[in-house]
Design a protein around this motif. Structure first.
Motif, PDB file in Angstrom:
ATOM      1  N   THR A   5       0.830  -1.195   0.000  1.00  7.77           N
ATOM      2  CA  THR A   5       0.000   0.000   0.000  1.00  7.77           C
ATOM      3  C   THR A   5       0.861   1.240   0.000  1.00  7.77           C
ATOM      4  OG1 THR A   5      -1.608  -1.218   1.296  1.00  7.77           O
ATOM      5  CG2 THR A   5      -1.857   1.170   1.218  1.00  7.77           C
ATOM      6  N   ARG A   6       0.468   2.232  -0.813  1.00 14.38           N
ATOM      7  CA  ARG A   6       1.165   3.506  -0.791  1.00 14.38           C
ATOM      8  C   ARG A   6       1.000   4.165   0.568  1.00 14.38           C
ATOM      9  NH1 ARG A   6      -1.178   3.169  -5.636  1.00 14.38           N
ATOM     10  NH2 ARG A   6      -3.037   4.305  -4.990  1.00 14.38           N
ATOM     11  N   PRO A 302       0.776  -1.335 -10.697  1.00 13.91           N
ATOM     12  CA  PRO A 302       0.708  -0.644  -9.402  1.00 13.91           C
ATOM     13  C   PRO A 302      -0.321  -1.264  -8.462  1.00 13.91           C
ATOM     14  CG  PRO A 302      -0.404   0.642 -11.091  1.00 13.91           C
ATOM     15  CD  PRO A 302       0.252  -0.509 -11.802  1.00 13.91           C
ATOM     16  N   GLY A 304      -2.945  -0.105  -7.416  1.00 15.53           N
ATOM     17  CA  GLY A 304      -4.301   0.145  -7.874  1.00 15.53           C
ATOM     18  C   GLY A 304      -4.782  -0.799  -8.953  1.00 15.53           C
ATOM     19  N   TRP A 306      -4.698  -3.018 -12.789  1.00 14.30           N
ATOM     20  CA  TRP A 306      -4.652  -2.706 -14.217  1.00 14.30           C
ATOM     21  C   TRP A 306      -5.421  -1.433 -14.558  1.00 14.30           C
ATOM     22  CZ3 TRP A 306      -2.303  -5.417 -18.282  1.00 14.30           C
ATOM     23  CH2 TRP A 306      -1.666  -6.604 -17.918  1.00 14.30           C
ATOM     24  N   TYR A 308      -5.883   1.271 -12.767  1.00 15.15           N
ATOM     25  CA  TYR A 308      -5.528   2.456 -11.986  1.00 15.15           C
ATOM     26  C   TYR A 308      -5.390   3.677 -12.890  1.00 15.15           C
ATOM     27  CZ  TYR A 308      -2.929   5.652  -9.014  1.00 15.15           C
ATOM     28  OH  TYR A 308      -2.523   6.760  -8.305  1.00 15.15           O
ATOM     29  N   ARG A 309      -6.028   4.778 -12.485  1.00 15.74           N
ATOM     30  CA  ARG A 309      -6.013   5.994 -13.309  1.00 15.74           C
ATOM     31  C   ARG A 309      -5.531   7.203 -12.503  1.00 15.74           C
ATOM     32  NH1 ARG A 309      -6.462   2.574 -16.469  1.00 15.74           N
ATOM     33  NH2 ARG A 309      -7.975   2.315 -18.155  1.00 15.74           N
ATOM     34  N   GLY A 310      -4.602   7.002 -11.604  1.00 15.35           N
ATOM     35  CA  GLY A 310      -4.086   8.090 -10.790  1.00 15.35           C
ATOM     36  C   GLY A 310      -3.197   9.020 -11.593  1.00 15.35           C
ATOM     37  N   ASP A 314       2.132  10.263  -9.393  1.00 18.96           N
ATOM     38  CA  ASP A 314       2.031   9.306  -8.287  1.00 18.96           C
ATOM     39  C   ASP A 314       3.259   8.388  -8.303  1.00 18.96           C
ATOM     40  OD1 ASP A 314       1.409   7.330  -6.464  1.00 18.96           O
ATOM     41  OD2 ASP A 314      -0.590   6.944  -7.248  1.00 18.96           O
ATOM     42  N   ASP A 316       3.493   5.513  -7.306  1.00 25.30           N
ATOM     43  CA  ASP A 316       3.106   4.136  -7.601  1.00 25.30           C
ATOM     44  C   ASP A 316       2.205   4.063  -8.827  1.00 25.30           C
ATOM     45  OD1 ASP A 316       3.477   1.418  -6.862  1.00 25.30           O
ATOM     46  OD2 ASP A 316       1.385   1.341  -6.227  1.00 25.30           O
ATOM     47  N   ASN A 317       2.443   4.912  -9.796  1.00 30.09           N
ATOM     48  CA  ASN A 317       1.750   4.796 -11.066  1.00 30.09           C
ATOM     49  C   ASN A 317       2.454   3.728 -11.911  1.00 30.09           C
ATOM     50  OD1 ASN A 317       0.086   5.287 -13.295  1.00 30.09           O
ATOM     51  ND2 ASN A 317       0.143   7.498 -12.985  1.00 30.09           N
ATOM     52  N   LYS A 352       0.739   4.725 -20.519  1.00 27.92           N
ATOM     53  CA  LYS A 352       0.894   3.619 -19.578  1.00 27.92           C
ATOM     54  C   LYS A 352       1.979   2.627 -20.003  1.00 27.92           C
ATOM     55  CE  LYS A 352      -2.884   1.690 -17.977  1.00 27.92           C
ATOM     56  NZ  LYS A 352      -4.099   0.844 -17.883  1.00 27.92           N
TER      57      LYS A 352
END
Length: 474
Positions: A5-6, A302, A304, A306, A308-310, A314, A316-317, A352
């Motif tokens: 976890t971040r 990451p 989050g 597959w 993940y849209r942060g 970030d 952890d992108n 990505k």
């Protein structure tokens, strides 16, 4: 998949204060293995669009890949007729032995571009992924396996024997298809098949047909090109339920693929190690020892997942500092693993799966990670002895053939320490030491690298993952 976890900087700082330091060592005088360049390869594709060519070429030269795999090129070159079966041999009812029925021009141009920037070619025979729901065109299961095998033979003849005004010995590795075990977008029935509804799909039938296809193609290609490396089939992951029937069908026909290939997306090299061990065990059990193992798609995912849209900032992108640290950790680990080749997946020039951000077009952290390892590769002939007693801290070192230059890579992947000390041996008198650091805040920025009392201390600028590339010149 290993995910953590971040954490906020304050929480990370507390963890660092209570963690024990890693014991890291390097002995530049003790060689342990040969460096293997093919384990630093990529799925980055030539950028055909003129506006991006120089940008792409210059960046890829910096990353210094050994091979590039010709898959998903349509994602970066929309509208181009290159590499895929439906472009090279578009009218499957025509005679595959007649060179007039092929279109090689675009592929020739792109393949030559790849060779000109110093990359060897790993050619995927088949088609790119087709995200078209339950309706398929290029990814539909072929109706005539023998005709497709003949078209593949014509393609190989063009790039190996100069047939149809082609090249000679231009491609050393040829792969049969890609991800036939995936979610009905690479080896597909039209309509009614959905891997999310296992009770109603036809995966067993798809697998049975692919095994027949693989053997048909391998037999045809090996008949004409017995000394060329041919294998596959680039499964989504290692899985016995597909590889076992493929190997048994090959054995029944007296065939032997030169390599097995598969993919992995995640963040755990221990999972990669288990895949290779499972592959070894299956190959021994089925009588196929010493096959090459090729991981020709891999990338960090990451916490989050597959989807993940942060923000691209970030840590952890998909291409943040955690991803970059994992990339360097994996590249170091591959060198002494069972794998023979490994291909970082990035088919786009941005976003990505690429080395530039969507919004800013800036080079991302994975670019700098791959550049750092590419720099290390330029001076790598021998791997020298290193140790680390902390699974989160990687220590990897190489030296040149003449011993005049050496590189040390230290990677903190989710590590908890604020600084790391490396005990240095075999440095020699008068050696010049310099270092750069990759962090959430920096892109291979020069940092202090003084060896005092036989030790080198490396400090982090923040609470996140980081990596250092140290250069030793004698």
């Amino acid at each position: 998949m290993r995910m953590k976890t971040r954490m906020t900087a304050a929480v990370c700082g507390l963890a660092m204060a209570t963690a024990s330091a890693a014991n890291l060592t390097v002995d530049f005088a003790r060689e342990v293995a040969n460096f293997r360049p093919a384990l630093h390869s990529s799925s980055y594709a030539p950028q055909f669009e003129q506006a991006y060519q120089k940008c792409w070429n210059d960046s890829v030269k910096e990353m210094n890949f050994e091979y590039s795999r010709t898959h998903d090129l349509g994602l970066v070159n929309p509208g181009s007729r290159a590499y895929d079966l439906q472009y090279v041999f578009p009218l499957v009812h025509l005679d595959a032995k007649d060179p007039k029925n092929y279109f090689f021009d675009t592929t020739d141009f792109m393949l030559k571009m790849q060779l000109e920037i110093g990359q060897k070619v790993f050619y995927r025979l088949g088609t790119s992924i087709e995200h078209t729901g339950l309706v398929h065109f290029a990814a539909e299961i072929p109706k005539d396996f023998d005709k497709v095998a003949e078209a593949f033979a014509g393609t190989m003849r063009h790039y190996l024997k100069g047939w149809a005004n082609g090249l000679t010995d231009a491609v050393p590795y040829w792969e049969i298809w890609n991800e036939p075990d995936g979610s009905n977008n690479m080896w597909s029935f039209n309509g009614g098949v959905d891997d999310k509804n296992a009770a109603n799909n036809r995966n067993a039938e798809r697998r049975e047909l692919f095994v027949k296809f693989f053997v048909t193609v391998l037999k045809r290609l090996k008949a004409e090109f017995p000394d060329v490396k041919i294998g596959g089939p680039a499964l989504c992951t290692w899985r016995d339920d597909w590889f076992r029937p493929i190997l048994r069908a090959c054995k029944a026909e007296g065939l032997r693929p030169d390599f097995l290939s598969w993919h992995y997306y995640g963040g755990d090299v221990r999972r990669l190690e288990k895949m290779a061990a499972d592959a070894d065990a299956l190959c021994r059990a089925e009588g196929f020892e010493n096959l090459e193992f090729i991981l020709n798609e891999w990338h960090y995912i990451p916490a989050g997942g597959w989807g993940y849209r942060g923000p691209e900032t970030d840590p952890d992108n998909f291409n943040g500092i955690n991803s970059a640290a994992y990339t360097l950790r994996a590249l170091s680990w591959f060198q002494t693993s069972r794998y023979d080749q490994a291909y970082f997946y990035g088919c786009r020039h941005e976003g990505k799966w690429g080395f530039r951000d969507y919004n800013t077009n800036r080079l991302n952290k994975n670019f700098y990670a791959l550049k750092a390892f590419g720099d290390l590769k330029r001076d790598a002939a021998k791997i020298v002895a290193t140790t680390s007693d902390n699974d989160d801290i990687t220590c990897f070192a190489v030296k040149s053939a003449d011993g005049k230059k050496a590189r040390l890579l230290v990677v903190d992947y989710f590590g908890r320490g604020q600084s790391h000390t490396v005990k240095v041996g075999g440095l020699g008198k008068g050696a010049k030491v310099s270092a750069v650091r990759l962090s959430h805040l920096e892109d291979l920025a020069p940092v202090d690298a003084k060896v005092k009392n036989g030790a080198l201390t490396l400090r982090k600028p923040d609470a996140f993952s980081a990596a250092w590339l140290i250069t030793v010149e004698r």
